[in-house]
Design a protein around this motif. Structure first.
Motif, mmCIF file in Angstrom:
data_model
loop_
_atom_site.group_PDB
_atom_site.id
_atom_site.type_symbol
_atom_site.label_atom_id
_atom_site.label_comp_id
_atom_site.label_asym_id
_atom_site.label_seq_id
_atom_site.Cartn_x
_atom_site.Cartn_y
_atom_site.Cartn_z
ATOM 1 N N PHE A 71 0.857 -1.186 0.000
ATOM 2 C CA PHE A 71 0.000 0.000 0.000
ATOM 3 C C PHE A 71 0.894 1.238 0.000
ATOM 4 O O PHE A 71 1.728 1.403 0.894
ATOM 5 N N SER A 72 0.729 2.062 -0.986
ATOM 6 C CA SER A 72 1.544 3.269 -1.060
ATOM 7 C C SER A 72 0.692 4.424 -1.546
ATOM 8 O O SER A 72 -0.417 4.229 -2.045
ATOM 9 N N GLY A 73 1.206 5.599 -1.402
ATOM 10 C CA GLY A 73 0.447 6.765 -1.840
ATOM 11 C C GLY A 73 1.370 7.877 -2.241
ATOM 12 O O GLY A 73 2.604 7.790 -2.109
ATOM 13 N N ARG A 74 0.769 8.910 -2.764
ATOM 14 C CA ARG A 74 1.527 10.121 -3.053
ATOM 15 C C ARG A 74 0.567 11.292 -3.137
ATOM 16 O O ARG A 74 -0.643 11.111 -3.282
ATOM 17 N N GLN A 75 1.123 12.472 -3.037
ATOM 18 C CA GLN A 75 0.314 13.680 -3.142
ATOM 19 C C GLN A 75 1.012 14.622 -4.103
ATOM 20 O O GLN A 75 2.240 14.767 -4.088
ATOM 21 N N PHE A 76 0.228 15.270 -4.908
ATOM 22 C CA PHE A 76 0.753 16.185 -5.913
ATOM 23 C C PHE A 76 0.721 17.619 -5.399
ATOM 24 O O PHE A 76 0.119 17.906 -4.362
ATOM 25 N N SER A 77 1.327 18.497 -6.162
ATOM 26 C CA SER A 77 1.446 19.895 -5.714
ATOM 27 C C SER A 77 0.085 20.581 -5.595
ATOM 28 O O SER A 77 -0.066 21.557 -4.863
ATOM 29 N N ASN A 78 -0.921 20.053 -6.292
ATOM 30 C CA ASN A 78 -2.262 20.652 -6.183
ATOM 31 C C ASN A 78 -3.086 19.974 -5.081
ATOM 32 O O ASN A 78 -4.297 20.151 -5.013
ATOM 33 N N SER A 79 -2.421 19.169 -4.253
ATOM 34 C CA SER A 79 -3.005 18.444 -3.110
ATOM 35 C C SER A 79 -3.781 17.194 -3.502
ATOM 36 O O SER A 79 -4.165 16.435 -2.621
ATOM 37 N N ARG A 80 -4.012 16.976 -4.767
ATOM 38 C CA ARG A 80 -4.645 15.718 -5.180
ATOM 39 C C ARG A 80 -3.752 14.549 -4.743
ATOM 40 O O ARG A 80 -2.528 14.680 -4.691
ATOM 41 N N SER A 81 -4.399 13.455 -4.430
ATOM 42 C CA SER A 81 -3.635 12.312 -3.917
ATOM 43 C C SER A 81 -4.047 11.034 -4.630
ATOM 44 O O SER A 81 -5.182 10.912 -5.120
ATOM 45 N N GLU A 82 -3.116 10.134 -4.713
ATOM 46 C CA GLU A 82 -3.390 8.800 -5.249
ATOM 47 C C GLU A 82 -2.886 7.772 -4.259
ATOM 48 O O GLU A 82 -1.899 8.009 -3.547
ATOM 49 N N MET A 83 -3.572 6.641 -4.203
ATOM 50 C CA MET A 83 -3.017 5.516 -3.475
ATOM 51 C C MET A 83 -2.943 4.315 -4.418
ATOM 52 O O MET A 83 -3.771 4.167 -5.329
ATOM 53 N N ASN A 84 -1.934 3.523 -4.207
ATOM 54 C CA ASN A 84 -1.670 2.382 -5.060
ATOM 55 C C ASN A 84 -1.584 1.129 -4.202
ATOM 56 O O ASN A 84 -1.004 1.157 -3.112
ATOM 57 N N VAL A 85 -2.202 0.072 -4.694
ATOM 58 C CA VAL A 85 -2.052 -1.224 -4.022
ATOM 59 C C VAL A 85 -1.484 -2.182 -5.062
ATOM 60 O O VAL A 85 -2.079 -2.370 -6.134
ATOM 61 N N SER A 86 -0.363 -2.743 -4.771
ATOM 62 C CA SER A 86 0.257 -3.684 -5.703
ATOM 63 C C SER A 86 -0.013 -5.117 -5.255
ATOM 64 O O SER A 86 -0.356 -5.368 -4.091
ATOM 65 N N THR A 87 0.136 -6.038 -6.180
ATOM 66 C CA THR A 87 -0.037 -7.477 -5.898
ATOM 67 C C THR A 87 -1.281 -7.712 -5.039
ATOM 68 O O THR A 87 -1.217 -8.170 -3.887
ATOM 69 N N LEU A 88 -2.422 -7.377 -5.591
ATOM 70 C CA LEU A 88 -3.679 -7.436 -4.851
ATOM 71 C C LEU A 88 -3.958 -8.821 -4.289
ATOM 72 O O LEU A 88 -3.691 -9.846 -4.924
ATOM 73 N N GLU A 89 -4.512 -8.818 -3.074
ATOM 74 C CA GLU A 89 -4.954 -10.039 -2.410
ATOM 75 C C GLU A 89 -6.453 -9.960 -2.191
ATOM 76 O O GLU A 89 -7.033 -8.862 -2.191
ATOM 77 N N LEU A 90 -7.081 -11.130 -2.007
ATOM 78 C CA LEU A 90 -8.532 -11.155 -1.780
ATOM 79 C C LEU A 90 -8.919 -10.269 -0.596
ATOM 80 O O LEU A 90 -9.949 -9.591 -0.620
ATOM 81 N N GLY A 91 -8.087 -10.259 0.422
ATOM 82 C CA GLY A 91 -8.365 -9.489 1.627
ATOM 83 C C GLY A 91 -8.292 -7.985 1.437
ATOM 84 O O GLY A 91 -8.630 -7.223 2.345
ATOM 85 N N ASP A 92 -7.862 -7.540 0.264
ATOM 86 C CA ASP A 92 -7.807 -6.094 -0.011
ATOM 87 C C ASP A 92 -9.166 -5.561 -0.450
ATOM 88 O O ASP A 92 -9.336 -4.342 -0.609
ATOM 89 N N SER A 93 -10.128 -6.455 -0.658
ATOM 90 C CA SER A 93 -11.478 -6.022 -1.014
ATOM 91 C C SER A 93 -12.035 -5.173 0.122
ATOM 92 O O SER A 93 -12.105 -5.625 1.270
ATOM 93 N N ALA A 94 -12.410 -3.958 -0.188
ATOM 94 C CA ALA A 94 -12.836 -3.023 0.849
ATOM 95 C C ALA A 94 -13.356 -1.753 0.202
ATOM 96 O O ALA A 94 -13.249 -1.557 -1.008
ATOM 97 N N LEU A 95 -13.892 -0.883 1.054
ATOM 98 C CA LEU A 95 -14.212 0.479 0.648
ATOM 99 C C LEU A 95 -13.027 1.346 1.072
ATOM 100 O O LEU A 95 -12.656 1.349 2.242
ATOM 101 N N TYR A 96 -12.440 2.045 0.123
ATOM 102 C CA TYR A 96 -11.297 2.911 0.429
ATOM 103 C C TYR A 96 -11.792 4.353 0.462
ATOM 104 O O TYR A 96 -12.322 4.867 -0.518
#
Lengths: 111, 114
Positions: free
Chosen positions: B64-89
């Protein structure tokens, strides 16, 4: 670590008062919050209270804080069917001020 | 003022894939936090970004990783997804840097991992 506990369900009749309870363990909690989540939506802040207060009233909402017992409650007067939702208690303390949330209490209001 | 916007609203992925979720905070808010919400664990804090820097981090694996841009917008990334990652983010933005931390939440991205 910090822990916030809530009962999972509460069922009330329309027009009655609802009281949702919450307990927390972090004695350094500075801010305590109540959020509401309706189906398909994110959390919406209802109200908050500072740890040096013991009561806060906002229209139909009354928050009571017993700091000694680490107990927080939310009273909704004249509960309506539109109040049916999940209610989350959260606490935050100094440092990061990132809130720790309880698991939520599902309030069901019967006509 | 527009609220917190999360895209996409729904995602279906398979195990092993990666996914990127996006969050646009309320204009003027510089703090963005991410949470994972599941029936079993409730709301779990992932991380918080402020001024493009990760300021706080929850107890999640490095997938689980993330980043934020200069305009404050943000992204999060999940790599190598597992069944247990099913959720509301859920993403939340906040106008302040500390003290009272009133968070404004988006409607969330529902991720299903098959």
């Amino acid at each position: 670590g910090e822990d916030v506990e809530q009962s999972l369900f509460l069922s009330v009749r329309e027009g009655d008062s609802s009281v949702i309870n919450c307990t927390y363990t972090d004695s350094s909690s500075t801010y305590l919050y109540w959020y509401k989540q309706e189906p398909g939506a994110g959390l919406q802040l209802l109200t908050y209270i500072f740890s040096n207060m013991d009561m806060k009233q906002d229209q139909r909402l009354t928050v009571l804080l017993n700091k000694k017992d680490k107990h927080l409650s939310l009273r909704i007067a004249d509960t309506q069917t539109g109040d049916s939702a999940i209610y989350f208690c959260a606490e935050a303390s100094g440092g990061s001020y990132i809130p720790t949330f309880g698991r939520g209490t599902s309030l069901i209001v019967h006509p | 003022k527009a609220g917190v916007t999360q895209t996409p609203r729904y995602l279906i992925k398979t195990r092993g894939q990666q996914v990127t979720l996006s969050c646009s905070p309320i204009s003027g808010h510089r703090s963005v936090s991410w949470y994972q919400q599941t029936p079993g664990q409730g709301l779990q804090f992932l991380f918080e970004y402020f001024s493009e820097t990760q300021r706080n981090k929850g107890n999640f694996p490095g997938r689980f990783s993330g980043r934020q841009f200069s305009n404050s917008r943000s992204e999060m990334n999940v790599s190598t997804l597992e069944l247990g990652d099913s959720a509301l983010y859920l993403c939340a933005s906040s106008p302040t840097t500390g003290e009272i931390n009133i968070q404004y939440f988006g409607a969330g991205t529902r991720l299903s991992v098959l």
